[in-house]
Motif scaffolding. Structure first.
Motif, mmCIF file in Angstrom:
data_model
loop_
_atom_site.group_PDB
_atom_site.id
_atom_site.type_symbol
_atom_site.label_atom_id
_atom_site.label_comp_id
_atom_site.label_asym_id
_atom_site.label_seq_id
_atom_site.Cartn_x
_atom_site.Cartn_y
_atom_site.Cartn_z
ATOM 1 N N VAL A 40 -19.873 17.232 -23.500
ATOM 2 C CA VAL A 40 -19.144 18.502 -23.340
ATOM 3 C C VAL A 40 -18.827 18.690 -21.860
ATOM 4 O O VAL A 40 -19.725 18.681 -21.012
ATOM 5 C CB VAL A 40 -19.954 19.720 -23.837
ATOM 6 N N GLU A 41 -17.551 18.823 -21.551
ATOM 7 C CA GLU A 41 -17.126 18.983 -20.159
ATOM 8 C C GLU A 41 -16.232 20.221 -20.032
ATOM 9 O O GLU A 41 -15.286 20.396 -20.811
ATOM 10 C CB GLU A 41 -16.369 17.738 -19.707
ATOM 11 N N LEU A 42 -16.547 21.063 -19.077
ATOM 12 C CA LEU A 42 -15.745 22.253 -18.790
ATOM 13 C C LEU A 42 -14.998 22.022 -17.483
ATOM 14 O O LEU A 42 -15.577 21.528 -16.517
ATOM 15 C CB LEU A 42 -16.632 23.487 -18.697
ATOM 16 N N ILE A 62 -12.024 13.892 -29.789
ATOM 17 C CA ILE A 62 -12.299 14.756 -28.641
ATOM 18 C C ILE A 62 -11.446 16.008 -28.796
ATOM 19 O O ILE A 62 -10.213 15.939 -28.823
ATOM 20 C CB ILE A 62 -12.019 14.069 -27.303
ATOM 21 N N LEU A 63 -12.097 17.136 -28.933
ATOM 22 C CA LEU A 63 -11.434 18.427 -29.100
ATOM 23 C C LEU A 63 -11.231 19.059 -27.723
ATOM 24 O O LEU A 63 -12.154 19.082 -26.907
ATOM 25 C CB LEU A 63 -12.293 19.355 -29.976
ATOM 26 N N GLN A 64 -10.026 19.551 -27.476
ATOM 27 C CA GLN A 64 -9.723 20.233 -26.211
ATOM 28 C C GLN A 64 -9.403 21.696 -26.493
ATOM 29 O O GLN A 64 -8.536 22.013 -27.309
ATOM 30 C CB GLN A 64 -8.555 19.566 -25.491
ATOM 31 N N ILE A 65 -10.098 22.582 -25.795
ATOM 32 C CA ILE A 65 -9.852 24.021 -25.872
ATOM 33 C C ILE A 65 -9.294 24.464 -24.531
ATOM 34 O O ILE A 65 -9.852 24.140 -23.475
ATOM 35 C CB ILE A 65 -11.161 24.791 -26.165
ATOM 36 N N ASN A 66 -8.187 25.184 -24.541
ATOM 37 C CA ASN A 66 -7.559 25.656 -23.302
ATOM 38 C C ASN A 66 -7.449 27.171 -23.319
ATOM 39 O O ASN A 66 -7.056 27.759 -24.339
ATOM 40 C CB ASN A 66 -6.157 25.059 -23.140
ATOM 41 N N LEU A 92 -6.175 25.078 -29.233
ATOM 42 C CA LEU A 92 -7.133 24.048 -29.620
ATOM 43 C C LEU A 92 -6.368 22.871 -30.219
ATOM 44 O O LEU A 92 -5.534 23.061 -31.118
ATOM 45 C CB LEU A 92 -8.138 24.562 -30.658
ATOM 46 N N HIS A 93 -6.638 21.660 -29.724
ATOM 47 C CA HIS A 93 -6.034 20.474 -30.304
ATOM 48 C C HIS A 93 -6.902 19.264 -29.977
ATOM 49 O O HIS A 93 -7.746 19.295 -29.087
ATOM 50 C CB HIS A 93 -4.605 20.265 -29.785
ATOM 51 N N MET A 94 -6.689 18.186 -30.728
ATOM 52 C CA MET A 94 -7.367 16.932 -30.440
ATOM 53 C C MET A 94 -6.603 16.224 -29.322
ATOM 54 O O MET A 94 -5.366 16.269 -29.285
ATOM 55 C CB MET A 94 -7.423 16.049 -31.696
ATOM 56 N N VAL A 95 -7.309 15.574 -28.420
ATOM 57 C CA VAL A 95 -6.651 15.048 -27.223
ATOM 58 C C VAL A 95 -5.649 13.936 -27.534
ATOM 59 O O VAL A 95 -4.743 13.682 -26.737
ATOM 60 C CB VAL A 95 -7.665 14.552 -26.162
ATOM 61 N N ASN A 96 -5.780 13.274 -28.686
ATOM 62 C CA ASN A 96 -4.785 12.240 -29.006
ATOM 63 C C ASN A 96 -3.428 12.862 -29.319
ATOM 64 O O ASN A 96 -2.430 12.162 -29.430
ATOM 65 C CB ASN A 96 -5.261 11.345 -30.150
ATOM 66 N N ASN A 97 -3.365 14.201 -29.444
ATOM 67 C CA ASN A 97 -2.103 14.902 -29.673
ATOM 68 C C ASN A 97 -1.372 15.215 -28.374
ATOM 69 O O ASN A 97 -0.260 15.743 -28.397
ATOM 70 C CB ASN A 97 -2.344 16.201 -30.462
ATOM 71 N N CYS A 98 -2.004 14.932 -27.237
ATOM 72 C CA CYS A 98 -1.337 15.193 -25.950
ATOM 73 C C CYS A 98 -1.428 13.986 -25.023
ATOM 74 O O CYS A 98 -1.350 14.112 -23.809
ATOM 75 C CB CYS A 98 -1.928 16.436 -25.270
ATOM 76 N N ALA A 99 -1.601 12.792 -25.638
ATOM 77 C CA ALA A 99 -1.753 11.579 -24.827
ATOM 78 C C ALA A 99 -0.503 11.284 -24.007
ATOM 79 O O ALA A 99 -0.586 10.789 -22.887
ATOM 80 C CB ALA A 99 -2.089 10.397 -25.730
ATOM 81 N N ILE A 115 -12.057 23.103 -22.061
ATOM 82 C CA ILE A 115 -13.341 22.575 -22.524
ATOM 83 C C ILE A 115 -13.051 21.351 -23.388
ATOM 84 O O ILE A 115 -12.285 21.425 -24.345
ATOM 85 C CB ILE A 115 -14.133 23.616 -23.340
ATOM 86 N N PHE A 116 -13.628 20.205 -23.012
ATOM 87 C CA PHE A 116 -13.486 18.973 -23.778
ATOM 88 C C PHE A 116 -14.803 18.719 -24.517
ATOM 89 O O PHE A 116 -15.873 18.724 -23.894
ATOM 90 C CB PHE A 116 -13.193 17.792 -22.861
ATOM 91 N N ILE A 117 -14.710 18.474 -25.823
ATOM 92 C CA ILE A 117 -15.907 18.241 -26.632
ATOM 93 C C ILE A 117 -15.749 16.924 -27.374
ATOM 94 O O ILE A 117 -14.844 16.776 -28.206
ATOM 95 C CB ILE A 117 -16.131 19.368 -27.660
ATOM 96 N N ASP A 118 -16.602 15.963 -27.068
ATOM 97 C CA ASP A 118 -16.629 14.705 -27.816
ATOM 98 C C ASP A 118 -17.453 14.968 -29.076
ATOM 99 O O ASP A 118 -18.677 15.094 -29.018
ATOM 100 C CB ASP A 118 -17.256 13.597 -26.965
#
Length: 320
Positions: A40-42, A62-66, A92-99, A115-118
């Protein structure tokens, strides 16, 4: 103090660590990452400029919350759709949706929190609170990102209060505070009833691109005042869609946006040129100087003549 693991940093694995405190293609990007749990990285973000290409590894799960704290953020995602975050909105989106994506700043400025959550690395047992509530991360993924969906939640007081102090906490308290707030945010999202919320709309690229062309025409011809109907016919876009998407992109209805834009341009002309107030008014599409002066005072809280005098006085002070 919070530490980032060189081996496990999510930003590093994504290839985004290159954006930390850098100036890239005219955008100044400031990113302060903190690992608050393994997996988990903020990140505290601040961008200044116009547009930033955002390319990174398309990692799975990996879930990304902005969260938008200040300004406005437009994001063209991997599939071409646009999302727009205003102050206190969440996406909220999965990071492969903004590669392969791009970020635009309609107001030239953005400050926010990511916030990135693996979902496969973060161990719920590391958090007593989330373990007790039996949080299921994969259910959270299905709730907000099913079939690669991006969810955008509109601003509410509850959302604002969740994130209010995250960027203001003194460094020595961040380790404890970020963990507590992460747990609170997870609980909030898990308990949120999406059926009672009108999610913010996601816009196709072709529509947003049309709105940007309309915006470019408007600000390049400030002496002209085309109606919504004229713009609709010229750019082949429905009037209601034009009004709705323009407000989504630039944060204000067209009329209010252009009024504000004209008055700030007027302020520049009053300070940087020797044009008379009448000439400035005409250059910005006002045939009546009195109406221009009224509009200027409404936006700038001071008359055009007073504004020019004040600027000259401040300039003389600085030159002494």
């Amino acid at each position: 103090m919070l530490q980032n693991s060189e081996n496990k940093s999510i930003l590093k694995r994504l290839g985004l660590s290159k954006l930390v405190n850098k100036k890239i293609n005219g955008i100044i990007a400031t990113m302060q990452p903190y690992m608050i749990f393994p997996g988990v990285e903020l990140v505290l973000n601040e961008y200044e400029g116009n547009e930033l290409k955002c390319e990174h590894q398309a990692l799975e799960n990996i879930l990304q919350i902005n969260y938008c704290l200040e300004g406005r953020l437009g994001w063209r995602l991997h599939n071409g759709d646009y999302i727009y975050l205003a102050e206190n909105d969440i996406s909220l989106h999965m990071v492969n949706n903004c590669a392969l994506s791009s970020i635009t700043l309609p107001l030239k400025h953005y400050k926010g929190i990511s916030i990135f959550i693996d979902l496969t690395e973060f161990d719920i047992d590391k958090s007593v609170v989330l373990k007790q509530m039996n949080l299921n991360l994969m259910q959270l993924k299905q709730k907000f990102c099913r079939n690669n969906k991006t969810t955008v939640l509109p601003a509410t007081n509850n959302i604002k209060n969740l994130f209010a102090l995250l960027n203001l906490v003194p460094e020595e308290y961040k380790a404890m505070y970020f963990k507590l707030k992460f747990e609170e945010i997870m609980m909030f999202l898990a308990l949120l009833d999406l059926s009672k919320i009108a999610e913010k709309q996601i816009y196709p690229a072709c529509t947003v691109d049309t709105i940007k062309r309309i915006h470019a025409k408007l600000i390049a011809n400030l002496e002209q005042r085309p109606t919504i109907e004229i713009l609709s016919k010229e750019f082949l876009i429905n009037t209601s869609t034009l009004k709705q998407v323009f407000k989504a992109v630039y944060g204000k209805p067209i009329a209010q946006y252009m009024k504000d834009y004209r008055m700030h341009e007027a302020a520049n002309l009053l300070c940087q040129t020797n044009m008379t107030v009448k000439e400035v008014a005409e250059a910005l599409g006002y045939e009546n100087q009195s109406k221009f002066a009224t509009a200027f005072k409404e936006i700038m809280q001071i008359s055009p003549t007073q504004y020019r005098s004040y600027y000259k006085m401040e300039q003389e002070k600085n030159e002494k």
